[in-house]
Design a protein around this motif. Structure first.
Motif, PDB file in Angstrom:
ATOM      1  N   GLY A   1       0.808  -1.203   0.000  1.00  0.00           N
ATOM      2  CA  GLY A   1       0.000   0.000   0.000  1.00  0.00           C
ATOM      3  C   GLY A   1       0.846   1.260   0.000  1.00  0.00           C
ATOM      4  O   GLY A   1       1.995   1.277  -0.453  1.00  0.00           O
ATOM      5  N   VAL A   2       0.269   2.341   0.521  1.00  0.00           N
ATOM      6  CA  VAL A   2       0.960   3.631   0.587  1.00  0.00           C
ATOM      7  C   VAL A   2       1.809   3.654   1.849  1.00  0.00           C
ATOM      8  O   VAL A   2       1.305   3.466   2.951  1.00  0.00           O
ATOM      9  CB  VAL A   2      -0.055   4.791   0.605  1.00  0.00           C
ATOM     10  N   SER A   3       3.108   3.894   1.669  1.00  0.00           N
ATOM     11  CA  SER A   3       4.028   3.847   2.801  1.00  0.00           C
ATOM     12  C   SER A   3       5.088   4.938   2.649  1.00  0.00           C
ATOM     13  O   SER A   3       5.502   5.279   1.544  1.00  0.00           O
ATOM     14  CB  SER A   3       4.695   2.468   2.885  1.00  0.00           C
ATOM     15  N   SER A   4       5.515   5.478   3.797  1.00  0.00           N
ATOM     16  CA  SER A   4       6.625   6.437   3.812  1.00  0.00           C
ATOM     17  C   SER A   4       7.930   5.783   4.259  1.00  0.00           C
ATOM     18  O   SER A   4       8.967   6.443   4.329  1.00  0.00           O
ATOM     19  CB  SER A   4       6.282   7.601   4.749  1.00  0.00           C
ATOM     20  N   SER A   5       7.885   4.498   4.553  1.00  0.00           N
ATOM     21  CA  SER A   5       9.078   3.766   4.981  1.00  0.00           C
ATOM     22  C   SER A   5       9.916   3.359   3.775  1.00  0.00           C
ATOM     23  O   SER A   5       9.435   3.323   2.641  1.00  0.00           O
ATOM     24  CB  SER A   5       8.677   2.508   5.766  1.00  0.00           C
ATOM     25  N   ALA A   6      11.178   3.031   4.051  1.00  0.00           N
ATOM     26  CA  ALA A   6      12.013   2.337   3.068  1.00  0.00           C
ATOM     27  C   ALA A   6      11.835   0.840   3.298  1.00  0.00           C
ATOM     28  O   ALA A   6      11.646   0.397   4.436  1.00  0.00           O
ATOM     29  CB  ALA A   6      13.475   2.734   3.221  1.00  0.00           C
ATOM     30  N   TRP A   7      11.883   0.072   2.218  1.00  0.00           N
ATOM     31  CA  TRP A   7      11.684  -1.376   2.317  1.00  0.00           C
ATOM     32  C   TRP A   7      12.875  -2.069   1.674  1.00  0.00           C
ATOM     33  O   TRP A   7      13.222  -1.799   0.533  1.00  0.00           O
ATOM     34  CB  TRP A   7      10.384  -1.789   1.627  1.00  0.00           C
ATOM     35  N   TRP A   8      13.490  -2.972   2.435  1.00  0.00           N
ATOM     36  CA  TRP A   8      14.629  -3.751   1.961  1.00  0.00           C
ATOM     37  C   TRP A   8      14.148  -5.154   1.616  1.00  0.00           C
ATOM     38  O   TRP A   8      13.411  -5.787   2.380  1.00  0.00           O
ATOM     39  CB  TRP A   8      15.710  -3.833   3.032  1.00  0.00           C
TER      40      TRP A   8
ATOM     41  N   TYR B   1      20.494  -7.268  -2.197  1.00  0.00           N
ATOM     42  CA  TYR B   1      19.581  -6.447  -1.418  1.00  0.00           C
ATOM     43  C   TYR B   1      19.014  -5.356  -2.341  1.00  0.00           C
ATOM     44  O   TYR B   1      19.779  -4.653  -2.997  1.00  0.00           O
ATOM     45  CB  TYR B   1      20.283  -5.794  -0.226  1.00  0.00           C
ATOM     46  N   ILE B   2      17.688  -5.242  -2.376  1.00  0.00           N
ATOM     47  CA  ILE B   2      17.024  -4.204  -3.168  1.00  0.00           C
ATOM     48  C   ILE B   2      16.300  -3.261  -2.186  1.00  0.00           C
ATOM     49  O   ILE B   2      15.527  -3.712  -1.337  1.00  0.00           O
ATOM     50  CB  ILE B   2      16.007  -4.777  -4.162  1.00  0.00           C
TER      51      ILE B   2
ATOM     52  N   VAL C   1       7.014  -4.568  -4.261  1.00  0.00           N
ATOM     53  CA  VAL C   1       8.357  -5.132  -4.434  1.00  0.00           C
ATOM     54  C   VAL C   1       8.332  -6.329  -5.384  1.00  0.00           C
ATOM     55  O   VAL C   1       9.289  -7.123  -5.389  1.00  0.00           O
ATOM     56  CB  VAL C   1       8.946  -5.537  -3.066  1.00  0.00           C
ATOM     57  N   TYR C   2       7.300  -6.449  -6.202  1.00  0.00           N
ATOM     58  CA  TYR C   2       7.233  -7.561  -7.144  1.00  0.00           C
ATOM     59  C   TYR C   2       8.430  -7.512  -8.093  1.00  0.00           C
ATOM     60  O   TYR C   2       8.774  -6.460  -8.647  1.00  0.00           O
ATOM     61  CB  TYR C   2       5.944  -7.497  -7.948  1.00  0.00           C
ATOM     62  N   GLN C   3       9.078  -8.680  -8.312  1.00  0.00           N
ATOM     63  CA  GLN C   3      10.273  -8.764  -9.156  1.00  0.00           C
ATOM     64  C   GLN C   3      10.229 -10.035  -9.995  1.00  0.00           C
ATOM     65  O   GLN C   3       9.589 -11.026  -9.623  1.00  0.00           O
ATOM     66  CB  GLN C   3      11.543  -8.776  -8.282  1.00  0.00           C
TER      67      GLN C   3
END
Length: 606
Positions: free
Chosen positions: A59-66, A140-141, A153-155
């Motif tokens: 969803g909508v997020s202000s975090s960074a995602w690893w 790491y992405i 984060v679909y890859q």
């Protein structure tokens, strides 16, 4: 191996499209401050968790995602492969490849960075890797926005050759899409110049906004048009969607003519336009996260548009039929995309391709809907001209219609007069004239078919005493009550008439004299039980509040020797006077020496 066991991606010499969700684990960085060295530390490595089954969006997020991926090449030759990130509106997408010797190779992407020529040619974010024989690597992405946005984060992974082939095929389909969209826009531009109707103007703007939205969400716009400006890359995708929604609503208002056909719905649509304007205002005032969430909500609300179209279609507005079909596809496309972005529906090649196919299909179907609208309006115009011609013909024949109507009224009045002429005004029973008309018909029918037929004559006993003692008003009430008794007791098929004064006659069809005697006795008992209410001085003279009366009856039957209504009535009348002479309140049959009552008692008692 499953993601729950720390899945390892085993590289193959040929890989077409491998969905990487089962091999990924994820870590949220709310402060967006962690570095690759920090997330590789033992304390944070243990906090990576496998992706929920089928879910790659948060969803909508202000975090960074690893996101962490482990890959291994068990083969004897090096594998050149590409990791592709189809969700291409993220501000920053960075790849950190940790090689076996410990070195970290960094590749930077995202629409806030200039498009890098050395990356594989693609409108999506993609990273190239070369894994040596027998070697493994840890990748790491990092996904992040400057403020907030949709995290997906679909890859996918493919070998370099397979990826190039995929890009070639995709470019062909993109060319088909853009070419078809351009043809539709040009076609409607010519229609605007010829028909000059508002729906075509709004459709042209809407189709242009849809094309801009597609260029933004597919990455083509970033790759070819605005990659040089992070500010444009940040603003255009969101504004394209807002304009897309706003023009979709305005086009719907114009196409369906809701201001005239559905005023209440029209006010709701105006409210949606205002709501999209609020979303744009929030975007430009620094509340990007709130703006994106509001835009997603508006998209879900617009998914209900087919209901509006179907309702108008049901109400008889044929112009809504093509709109309803096209907007159903639009709703499925937009709602599917929103569910993908929020993680409710999984991301995969099918759902991503369905979104693109839905957009082009809906755009083309709306063009057909506009053409269908022209045909419907043309047919409505022809129908209006036919109605005008019919109105002219109707006006020419109006006088004849009025004359005919007046003739019908006179006929109805005559018919009503005939009914009144045949009906006794006091009791509602047949009068003497009507009795003989119908009676002669029944006598003729009985003679032809050799059916029995009987006649009852009855007269209210001492009726003059009632009139003289209580007044004619009470006398009329008595007559009406006796008439009501006849109607209650007798069959509908029996002919009942007031012959004059206090005298009544009844014809019992298909009834022998013995049954007629029984019916006359029932009538005698019923009349004797009647009570007629009286008021005022008459009540005092009656010794109470009601007057009771009795009747005498004479019964006769149609026979071979008595084969006319007049003859049967004469015999019944003679029997009636016999009953009067024998004391009243009794039933006598024609040619019977004794009153019929004792005979009835014998019949009833067996």
């Amino acid at each position: 191996m499953g993601a729950e066991s720390g899945a390892l991606l085993v590289l193959q010499p040929v890989m077409q499209v491998v969905q990487l969700a089962p091999y990924l684990s994820v870590l949220e960085d709310p402060g967006r401050a962690l570095t690759v060295d920090e997330v590789r530390s033992d304390s944070l490595r243990q906090q990576f968790v496998p992706l929920p089954t089928g879910r790659t969006a948060f969803g909508v997020s202000s975090s960074a995602w690893w996101v962490r991926l482990k890959a291994q090449n068990p083969g004897r030759e090096a594998v050149a492969w590409v990791l592709n990130v189809p969700h291409n509106t993220t501000d920053y997408v960075d790849s950190y490849e940790v090689r076996p010797e410990g070195t970290v190779v960094t590749q930077l992407a995202g629409d806030h960075r200039p498009f890098e020529a050395q990356r594989p040619a693609s409108e999506t974010f993609s990273f190239s890797y070369l894994t040596a024989p027998g070697a493994s690597s840890e990748i790491y992405i990092r996904f992040a926005y400057d403020s907030a946005g949709i995290i997906n984060v679909y890859q996918e992974a493919s070998t370099a050759v397979a990826f190039a082939q995929q890009q070639h095929t995709k470019a062909l389909w993109l060319g088909v899409f853009l070419g078809a969209t351009l043809l539709v826009i040009l076609y409607n531009l010519f229609l605007i110049l010829s028909v000059r109707e508002a729906p075509f103007f709004w459709y042209l703007l809407y189709a242009s906004a849809a094309t801009l939205t597609y260029l933004s969400l597919s990455g083509l716009g970033y790759r070819y048009l605005w990659h040089f400006s992070p500010q444009l890359s940040d603003t255009i995708p969101n504004m394209a969607v807002i304009l897309f929604y706003m023009l979709a609503v305005q086009f719907s208002r114009s196409f369906l003519e809701t201001r005239v056909r559905a005023p209440r719905f029209d006010r709701i649509l105006l409210g949606l336009i205002a709501l999209t304007a609020v979303s744009a205002l929030l975007l430009f005032t620094g509340y990007r996260g709130v703006s994106v969430k509001l835009t997603l909500l508006i998209g879900l609300l617009l998914g209900l548009f087919p209901v509006l179209g179907a309702w108008l279609w049901y109400q008889g507005h044929q112009i809504a039929r093509g709109y309803t079909l096209a907007w159903t596809i639009w709703s499925l496309t937009v709602i599917g995309a929103i569910l993908r972005f929020t993680g409710i529906m999984p991301s995969d090649p099918f759902s991503i391709g369905a979104t693109r196919f839905g957009m082009i299909s809906q755009t083309v179907l709306l063009a057909f809907a506009l053409a269908d609208r022209i045909n419907i309006l043309r047919n409505e115009k022809l129908s209006a001209e036919k109605r005008e011609l019919s109105a002219s013909l109707k006006s020419r024949n109006e006088l004849e219609s009025k004359v005919l109507e007046r003739t019908r009224e006179l006929e109805a009045s005559r018919h009503q007069a005939e009914i009144l002429a045949r009906e006794d005004s006091l009791t509602g029973l047949l009068n003497r004239r009507a009795f003989f008309e119908r009676g002669n018909e029944e006598v003729g029918r009985a003679l032809r078919h050799r059916h029995p037929l009987s006649v009852i004559m009855l007269d209210i006993d001492s009726f003059k005493t009632v009139n003289d003692g209580f007044g004619h008003g009470v006398g009329d009430k008595v007559i009406r009550e006796v008439a009501l008794t006849l109607t209650r007791v007798l069959r509908d098929s029996d002919i009942k008439a007031r012959m004059g004064g206090e005298e009544f006659a009844v014809i019992l069809v298909q009834t022998p004299q013995e049954s007629a005697l029984l019916m006359a006795e029932r009538l005698r008992v019923a009349v004797q039980a009647c009570q007629v209410a009286v008021e005022g001085r008459a009540a005092g003279r009656a010794g109470g509040a009601a007057v009771t009366v009795t009747s005498s009856f004479g019964v006769s039957q149609l026979t071979d020797g008595v084969d006319t209504l007049e003859a049967v009535l004469a015999r019944a009348d003679a029997a009636l006077y016999q009953a009067k002479n024998r004391g009243r309140n009794r039933v006598c049959a024609a040619n019977m020496a004794e009153p019929a009552v004792p005979h009835f008692e014998q019949l009833q008692n067996g």
